[in-house]
Design a protein around this motif. Structure first.
Motif, PDB file in Angstrom:
ATOM      1  N   HIS A 652       0.738  -1.121  -0.066  1.00  0.00           N
ATOM      2  CA  HIS A 652       0.034  -0.008  -0.132  1.00  0.00           C
ATOM      3  C   HIS A 652       0.814   1.170   0.072  1.00  0.00           C
ATOM      4  O   HIS A 652       2.003   1.316   0.261  1.00  0.00           O
ATOM      5  CB  HIS A 652      -0.861   0.041   1.095  1.00  0.00           C
ATOM      6  CG  HIS A 652      -0.205   0.369   2.564  1.00  0.00           C
ATOM      7  ND1 HIS A 652      -0.066   1.520   3.065  1.00  0.00           N
ATOM      8  CD2 HIS A 652       0.571  -0.805   3.286  1.00  0.00           C
ATOM      9  CE1 HIS A 652       0.770   1.222   4.037  1.00  0.00           C
ATOM     10  NE2 HIS A 652       0.901   0.123   4.355  1.00  0.00           N
ATOM     11  N   ALA A 653       0.516   2.360  -0.221  1.00  0.00           N
ATOM     12  CA  ALA A 653       0.969   3.457  -0.275  1.00  0.00           C
ATOM     13  C   ALA A 653       0.428   4.505   0.679  1.00  0.00           C
ATOM     14  O   ALA A 653       0.736   5.651   0.699  1.00  0.00           O
ATOM     15  CB  ALA A 653       0.943   4.203  -1.777  1.00  0.00           C
ATOM     16  N   ALA A 654      -0.444   4.172   1.643  1.00  0.00           N
ATOM     17  CA  ALA A 654      -0.839   5.092   2.383  1.00  0.00           C
ATOM     18  C   ALA A 654      -0.255   5.497   3.751  1.00  0.00           C
ATOM     19  O   ALA A 654       0.756   4.809   3.867  1.00  0.00           O
ATOM     20  CB  ALA A 654      -2.424   4.438   2.989  1.00  0.00           C
ATOM     21  N   SER A 655      -0.414   6.676   4.193  1.00  0.00           N
ATOM     22  CA  SER A 655       0.233   7.202   5.313  1.00  0.00           C
ATOM     23  C   SER A 655      -0.455   6.583   6.557  1.00  0.00           C
ATOM     24  O   SER A 655      -1.715   6.129   6.761  1.00  0.00           O
ATOM     25  CB  SER A 655       0.200   8.560   5.398  1.00  0.00           C
ATOM     26  OG  SER A 655      -0.992   9.173   5.335  1.00  0.00           O
ATOM     27  N   GLY A 656       0.394   6.586   7.765  1.00  0.00           N
ATOM     28  CA  GLY A 656      -0.081   5.792   8.937  1.00  0.00           C
ATOM     29  C   GLY A 656       0.719   4.892   9.462  1.00  0.00           C
ATOM     30  O   GLY A 656       1.716   4.585   8.629  1.00  0.00           O
ATOM     31  N   GLY A 657       0.342   4.448  10.331  1.00  0.00           N
ATOM     32  CA  GLY A 657       1.530   3.408  11.327  1.00  0.00           C
ATOM     33  C   GLY A 657       0.814   2.706  12.368  1.00  0.00           C
ATOM     34  O   GLY A 657      -0.677   3.040  12.660  1.00  0.00           O
ATOM     35  N   GLY A 658       1.521   2.077  13.238  1.00  0.00           N
ATOM     36  CA  GLY A 658       0.895   1.436  14.413  1.00  0.00           C
ATOM     37  C   GLY A 658       0.011   0.408  14.121  1.00  0.00           C
ATOM     38  O   GLY A 658       0.065  -0.252  13.114  1.00  0.00           O
ATOM     39  N   ALA A 659      -0.817   0.116  15.152  1.00  0.00           N
ATOM     40  CA  ALA A 659      -1.803  -0.945  15.099  1.00  0.00           C
ATOM     41  C   ALA A 659      -2.986  -0.545  14.329  1.00  0.00           C
ATOM     42  O   ALA A 659      -4.112  -1.441  14.299  1.00  0.00           O
ATOM     43  CB  ALA A 659      -2.433  -1.369  16.539  1.00  0.00           C
ATOM     44  N   ASN A 660      -3.196   0.522  13.643  1.00  0.00           N
ATOM     45  CA  ASN A 660      -4.416   0.755  12.744  1.00  0.00           C
ATOM     46  C   ASN A 660      -4.554  -0.345  11.690  1.00  0.00           C
ATOM     47  O   ASN A 660      -3.632  -1.101  11.037  1.00  0.00           O
ATOM     48  CB  ASN A 660      -4.263   1.838  12.183  1.00  0.00           C
ATOM     49  CG  ASN A 660      -4.426   3.135  13.055  1.00  0.00           C
ATOM     50  OD1 ASN A 660      -4.872   3.004  14.323  1.00  0.00           O
ATOM     51  ND2 ASN A 660      -3.618   4.246  12.672  1.00  0.00           N
ATOM     52  N   THR A 680      -2.175  -4.930  10.183  1.00  0.00           N
ATOM     53  CA  THR A 680      -1.760  -3.629  10.471  1.00  0.00           C
ATOM     54  C   THR A 680      -0.933  -2.905   9.800  1.00  0.00           C
ATOM     55  O   THR A 680      -0.084  -3.611   9.149  1.00  0.00           O
ATOM     56  CB  THR A 680      -1.719  -3.739  12.076  1.00  0.00           C
ATOM     57  OG1 THR A 680      -0.209  -3.998  12.141  1.00  0.00           O
ATOM     58  CG2 THR A 680      -2.608  -4.353  12.901  1.00  0.00           C
ATOM     59  N   PHE A 681      -0.703  -1.528   9.965  1.00  0.00           N
ATOM     60  CA  PHE A 681       0.343  -0.903   9.274  1.00  0.00           C
ATOM     61  C   PHE A 681       1.827  -1.210   9.819  1.00  0.00           C
ATOM     62  O   PHE A 681       2.520  -1.030   9.044  1.00  0.00           O
ATOM     63  CB  PHE A 681       0.093   0.616   9.525  1.00  0.00           C
ATOM     64  CG  PHE A 681      -0.883   1.223   8.743  1.00  0.00           C
ATOM     65  CD1 PHE A 681      -0.807   1.948   7.460  1.00  0.00           C
ATOM     66  CD2 PHE A 681      -2.361   1.169   9.188  1.00  0.00           C
ATOM     67  CE1 PHE A 681      -1.551   2.209   6.870  1.00  0.00           C
ATOM     68  CE2 PHE A 681      -3.317   1.829   8.163  1.00  0.00           C
ATOM     69  CZ  PHE A 681      -2.905   2.372   7.234  1.00  0.00           C
ATOM     70  N   ASP A 682       1.669  -1.820  11.031  1.00  0.00           N
ATOM     71  CA  ASP A 682       2.969  -2.535  11.503  1.00  0.00           C
ATOM     72  C   ASP A 682       3.375  -3.627  10.737  1.00  0.00           C
ATOM     73  O   ASP A 682       4.612  -3.864  10.342  1.00  0.00           O
ATOM     74  CB  ASP A 682       2.915  -2.691  12.976  1.00  0.00           C
ATOM     75  CG  ASP A 682       3.210  -1.410  13.901  1.00  0.00           C
ATOM     76  OD1 ASP A 682       3.677  -0.358  13.270  1.00  0.00           O
ATOM     77  OD2 ASP A 682       2.807  -1.400  14.949  1.00  0.00           O
ATOM     78  N   ASP A 683       2.367  -4.412  10.235  1.00  0.00           N
ATOM     79  CA  ASP A 683       2.574  -5.592   9.601  1.00  0.00           C
ATOM     80  C   ASP A 683       2.962  -5.283   8.055  1.00  0.00           C
ATOM     81  O   ASP A 683       3.831  -6.084   7.710  1.00  0.00           O
ATOM     82  CB  ASP A 683       1.387  -6.492   9.630  1.00  0.00           C
ATOM     83  CG  ASP A 683       1.039  -6.911  10.933  1.00  0.00           C
ATOM     84  OD1 ASP A 683       1.519  -7.335  11.731  1.00  0.00           O
ATOM     85  OD2 ASP A 683      -0.446  -7.024  10.954  1.00  0.00           O
ATOM     86  N   ALA A 684       2.642  -4.261   7.550  1.00  0.00           N
ATOM     87  CA  ALA A 684       2.750  -4.074   6.151  1.00  0.00           C
ATOM     88  C   ALA A 684       3.214  -2.514   6.083  1.00  0.00           C
ATOM     89  O   ALA A 684       2.356  -1.548   5.586  1.00  0.00           O
ATOM     90  CB  ALA A 684       1.616  -4.368   5.521  1.00  0.00           C
ATOM     91  N   PRO A 685       4.621  -2.069   6.343  1.00  0.00           N
ATOM     92  CA  PRO A 685       4.855  -0.894   5.991  1.00  0.00           C
ATOM     93  C   PRO A 685       4.587  -0.297   4.734  1.00  0.00           C
ATOM     94  O   PRO A 685       4.593  -0.919   3.619  1.00  0.00           O
ATOM     95  CB  PRO A 685       6.548  -0.992   6.590  1.00  0.00           C
ATOM     96  CG  PRO A 685       6.537  -1.917   7.018  1.00  0.00           C
ATOM     97  CD  PRO A 685       5.364  -2.961   6.557  1.00  0.00           C
ATOM     98  N   SER A 686       4.354   1.104   4.643  1.00  0.00           N
ATOM     99  CA  SER A 686       4.156   1.787   3.260  1.00  0.00           C
ATOM    100  C   SER A 686       5.193   1.579   2.226  1.00  0.00           C
ATOM    101  O   SER A 686       6.494   1.661   2.673  1.00  0.00           O
ATOM    102  CB  SER A 686       3.648   3.097   3.447  1.00  0.00           C
ATOM    103  OG  SER A 686       3.372   3.727   2.335  1.00  0.00           O
ATOM    104  N   GLY A 687       4.817   1.377   1.015  1.00  0.00           N
ATOM    105  CA  GLY A 687       5.930   1.575   0.017  1.00  0.00           C
ATOM    106  C   GLY A 687       6.492   0.234  -0.384  1.00  0.00           C
ATOM    107  O   GLY A 687       7.492   0.203  -1.211  1.00  0.00           O
ATOM    108  N   ALA A 688       6.466  -0.963   0.158  1.00  0.00           N
ATOM    109  CA  ALA A 688       7.185  -2.270  -0.047  1.00  0.00           C
ATOM    110  C   ALA A 688       6.102  -3.339   0.302  1.00  0.00           C
ATOM    111  O   ALA A 688       4.988  -3.350   0.935  1.00  0.00           O
ATOM    112  CB  ALA A 688       8.195  -2.480   0.979  1.00  0.00           C
ATOM    113  N   TRP A 689       6.415  -4.433  -0.648  1.00  0.00           N
ATOM    114  CA  TRP A 689       5.767  -5.535  -0.555  1.00  0.00           C
ATOM    115  C   TRP A 689       5.939  -6.315   0.956  1.00  0.00           C
ATOM    116  O   TRP A 689       7.175  -6.391   1.218  1.00  0.00           O
ATOM    117  CB  TRP A 689       6.082  -6.585  -1.611  1.00  0.00           C
ATOM    118  CG  TRP A 689       5.382  -6.248  -2.899  1.00  0.00           C
ATOM    119  CD1 TRP A 689       6.097  -5.695  -3.791  1.00  0.00           C
ATOM    120  CD2 TRP A 689       4.078  -6.326  -3.411  1.00  0.00           C
ATOM    121  NE1 TRP A 689       5.238  -5.462  -5.098  1.00  0.00           N
ATOM    122  CE2 TRP A 689       4.022  -5.950  -4.747  1.00  0.00           C
ATOM    123  CE3 TRP A 689       2.966  -6.757  -3.000  1.00  0.00           C
ATOM    124  CZ2 TRP A 689       2.860  -5.835  -5.645  1.00  0.00           C
ATOM    125  CZ3 TRP A 689       1.865  -6.569  -3.663  1.00  0.00           C
ATOM    126  CH2 TRP A 689       1.768  -6.282  -4.976  1.00  0.00           C
TER     127      TRP A 689
END
Length: 824
Positions: A652-660, A680-689
């Motif tokens: 994904h390319a969304a902003s945000g992080g943590g447990a959302n 969560t965003f911690d599981d899948a950081p933005s910009g990478a598979w």
């Protein structure tokens, strides 16, 4: 009588597995089992008796369950007995090598004995035997030299290599150049060792410049960054500190950017004049790191730098006479290493190594075998340079070298007991041709036609029984012309009817399970067979090991059954295991059951197919903006019962992080959800598979549907994988009562109960054998045997202990039953 005694001995030893045994206990058991045989053999003038008894002792000594003290005693006595005559020198050498393996403290003395033994054999050899004896003596000198070199006795090591050179000259060995090359390497390393001592002395005296010189010597001239890392604290150059630390790491742990940095650094180190020390090794390292970097997810300028760097390095390698396509993957440590076993004489078949092996280079197919990783069905064990199946049911194993082209395969096959067949599965293009040896109740041998019931009337078989305990020389030649193949076979030099036809018509029975495509496979139906001297020689094309990292991989590593169509599996899952170890609890082996491009499952109106960098699939599905619903919802496969791991690749390319919550992944049967996971965003950081997943179990065949529920942030989904954990029999399992050679019965649909039944039957037979060994033992041996039985019995889970007691009761083994019940 001899066979019965050997069986009793092995059965008794199987249960006497305590870690340590007093020397008098080992001597007592040896005296009762072998001392009389040794005396009888020595009394006769026929030396064949001596060698036969020595070989029998070696067979028992090599059993994994034989106590160490007893194994050492047997190996020593076998050496003494076999070395009495030249006819037993090979058996005596085998005994010495076993002694060195069992007791490392005796290795130096044992290897030197081996050199003396092989020298006696060489001096006594005449005619054609002299060249063979000379090659064996060269092998022994190699082993002693490497041992001496590793022990820092470099002068002695070089002296032994020069002895090997003298022998090679006398027999006109084709290894003379290799021997001289090894001598030159040893002399050079001896010279460098002197320089190292001088530099270390200077460092002790406060010479800071000497520390940098020492680091450069280890990295450039010795190509040993692991050793160099020990001295980085002495230098002030931060770039050297960082790069040496990275180069000392296993490549699989590096990030793509780190690999690019190392590629650039090694390219700089090699950039001096053509006469610079070890220039080729530095360019080779640069090539390896650039290849690793370009295979990972680099973007923009970094991707271009890696590609251009690789091109420039490869051009330099070609100018220096090095073929970049033949460079093997990075090894964590380089340099001279001692061999672990005596090399074969003559052509020296070896494992395929880490890269392809081309035409004319013989490959020992057993050298890279791991019986846990390579088995399809049943249990196997390595017995020296032979492969033996355990149990008497349907068992199979693949020899982990992928074959692409025409080839010759040679082997020795010996049936140890039983009255049924060995089966050889020969890769033919993308298909597999099946050969049966001693099938149909030991009446026929030949290639299996497409219809499993027609071997008797096909004209493709040889009539006649296979004798037990006789080693048969079997040779196959596979030729390919366009879409057609021609496969021939000989047994002890006698030609059998050939198989020829379209490659698509070559196939093996569905009940035979093999973990690798394009690999030679072995199968046994009802009985036990021993396979040895398995040598592959390519006529055209190449052979490549399915595991680039060597035979067994690092301890505790995740085993992923290779799939040529899905090369990403191993690195993807190895990386995933590091980040999500809880998903791999208890997992030894994974096999891809299904791999689905997410673009084929996307929901119309909820997204679109897009191209995304770093994708494994051509059809990537991107959820539509602001959609808070299923963006993927597709039925794709029926999954048999078993334990599974589901893996989804998301980005994904969304902003945000943590447990959302980013999205939710799940599997259902269309109505009931049986597994899911919130990402969560911690599981899948933005910009990478990122790889995310979950474990699940099924107790019946289930038609599955994959879903991805997007939480209003656009999510790309690449591919969805389903992996089977520790697979047993899969779809198309063993046939019906008629057995494999009589045609497959109804497939079991992946039900694990067939495999479990076979395992349980084998376990019960094993318990019966233990009980009989105890019942037939003499009064002196019974306490010794009972101690081993009780120890292993107490280690079993409660349900297994109950099974043991049930079997003993069924067989009327009341004495052992009372002993075990009384002890618990």
């Amino acid at each position: 009588m001899l066979r019965n005694m050997t069986f009793w001995c092995c059965a008794a030893l199987c249960v006497c597995v305590a870690e340590t045994r007093a020397a008098n206990e080992a001597q007592e058991l040896y005296d009762s089992l072998f001392a009389p045989k040794v005396k009888d053999a020595i009394r006769t003038p026929d030396k064949a008796d001596d060698v036969a008894v020595a070989q029998e002792m070696l067979t028992v000594a090599k059993e994994k369950s034989t106590p160490g003290d007893l194994a050492l005693l047997l190996a020593d006595e076998a050496y003494k007995l076999a070395s009495r005559d030249t006819s037993g020198f090979d058996a005596a050498a085998e005994a010495l090598l076993l002694t060195a393996k069992l007791d490392k403290s005796k290795a130096e003395d044992t290897y030197e004995k081996l050199g003396v033994l092989r020298n006696r054999q060489f001096l006594s050899a005449r005619g054609d035997d002299r060249a063979d004896a000379g090659e064996k003596l060269i092998n022994a000198y190699f082993m002693i030299a490497f041992m001496k070199f590793a022990g820092d006795d470099k002068d002695s090591a070089i002296a032994y290599m020069r002895r090997a050179s003298a022998v090679a000259t006398r027999i006109n060995s084709d290894r003379q150049d290799k021997i001289q090359e090894t001598i030159d390497r040893m002399v050079n390393e001896q010279r460098l060792a002197g320089r190292i001592d001088i530099l270390k002395t200077k460092i002790k005296n406060g010479d800071k410049a000497a520390a940098q010189d020492l680091l450069e010597l280890y990295v450039i001239e010795l190509d040993d960054p692991e050793e160099a890392r020990k001295y980085t604290f002495l230098v002030e150059d931060e770039a050297w500190k960082t790069n040496v630390a990275l180069a000392a790491k296993s490549p699989e742990t590096l990030e793509a950017g780190e690999a690019l940095t190392l590629g650039n650094w090694y390219r700089t180190l090699a950039g001096g004049p053509s006469g610079a020390p070890n220039r080729a090794a530095m360019y080779t390292r640069a090539h390896q790191y650039y290849v690793f970097a370009t295979s990972r997810e680099l973007e923009g300028a970094d991707k271009l730098k890696a590609t251009l760097g690789l091109s420039a390095v490869d051009a330099s390698l070609k100018n220096d006479g090095v073929d970049p396509t033949k460079i093997k993957p990075i090894k964590v440590r380089s340099g001279l290493k001692a061999p672990v076993a005596e090399a074969s004489p003559g052509a020296e078949p070896g494992a395929a190594g880490n890269g392809p092996v081309g035409v004319g280079a013989p490959i020992d197919l057993l050298q890279g075998v791991d019986v846990m990783r390579d088995a399809g069905n049943g249990r196997w064990r390595l017995d020296g340079r032979a492969l033996v199946n355990e149990g008497s049911q349907l068992v199979s194993i693949a020899l982990p070298v992928a074959i692409d082209g025409e080839y010759k395969l040679r082997m020795k096959a010996t049936r140890l007991h039983g009255n049924e067949s060995a089966n050889v599965f020969l890769p033919v293009g993308d298909a597999s041709c099946q050969f049966i040896l001693g099938g149909f109740e030991n009446t026929l041998s030949g290639f299996q036609p497409n219809d499993a019931n027609t071997l008797k009337v096909s004209g493709m078989a040889k009539q006649g029984a296979i004798e037990n305990d006789r080693a048969y020389d079997v040779e196959f030649v596979v030729r390919i012309s366009g879409d057609a193949a021609h496969v021939s076979a000989t047994i002890d030099g006698e030609a059998l009817p050939t198989w020829k036809g379209p490659i698509g018509d070559a196939r093996r029975g569905a009940y035979w399970r093999l973990p690798y495509n394009k690999a030679v496979g072995l199968g046994v139906y009802q009985g036990a067979w021993r396979f040895s001297d398995l040598t592959l020689t390519m006529i055209s094309g190449s052979a490549t090991p399915v595991r680039g990292g060597g035979p067994g991989g690092p301890a505790g590593s995740l085993v992923v059954v290779p799939n040529p169509k899905l090369p990403e599996l191993q690195p993807m899952l190895t990386d995933m295991k590091q980040r999500r170890p809880q998903l791999f609890d208890g997992v030894r082996r994974l096999q891809a059951h299904a791999a689905i491009d997410a673009g084929d499952l996307g929901v119309s109106g909820m997204g679109e197919r897009v191209d995304v960098d770093g994708s494994y699939a051509p059809n990537v599905w991107k959820g539509a903006p602001s959609v808070k619903d299923f963006v993927i919802n597709g039925r794709f496969s029926s999954i048999p019962p078993g334990d599974y791991l589901a893996v989804y690749r998301v980005r994904h390319a969304a902003s945000g992080g943590g447990a959302n919550t980013l999205c939710t992944i799940e599997l259902t049967d269309g109505a009931t959800k049986f597994a899911d996971e919130t990402v969560t965003f911690d599981d899948a950081p933005s910009g990478a598979w990122s790889t995310v997943g979950f474990r699940f179990k099924l107790d019946k065949p289930t038609q599955s549907t994959a879903r991805v529920w997007q939480n209003a942030r656009p999510v790309w989904v690449d591919r969805i994988y389903i992996f089977r954990v520790n697979p047993g029999f899969g779809p198309g399992g063993p046939g019906g009562p008629g057995g494999p050679n009589r045609g497959a019965g109804p497939a079991n649909g992946g039900q694990p109960d067939v495999g479990e039944a076979i395992r349980n039957a084998f376990e019960r037979k094993f318990v019966e054998g233990i009980g009989n060994a105890y019942r037939n033992a003499g009064p002196q041996q019974k306490p010794f045997i009972l101690n081993g039985i009780r120890q292993k019995f107490n280690e079993l889970p409660e349900d297994k202990r109950k099974t043991v007691l049930e079997v003993l009761k069924e067989n009327g083994n009341d004495e052992l039953l009372r002993e075990l019940q009384g002890g618990n």
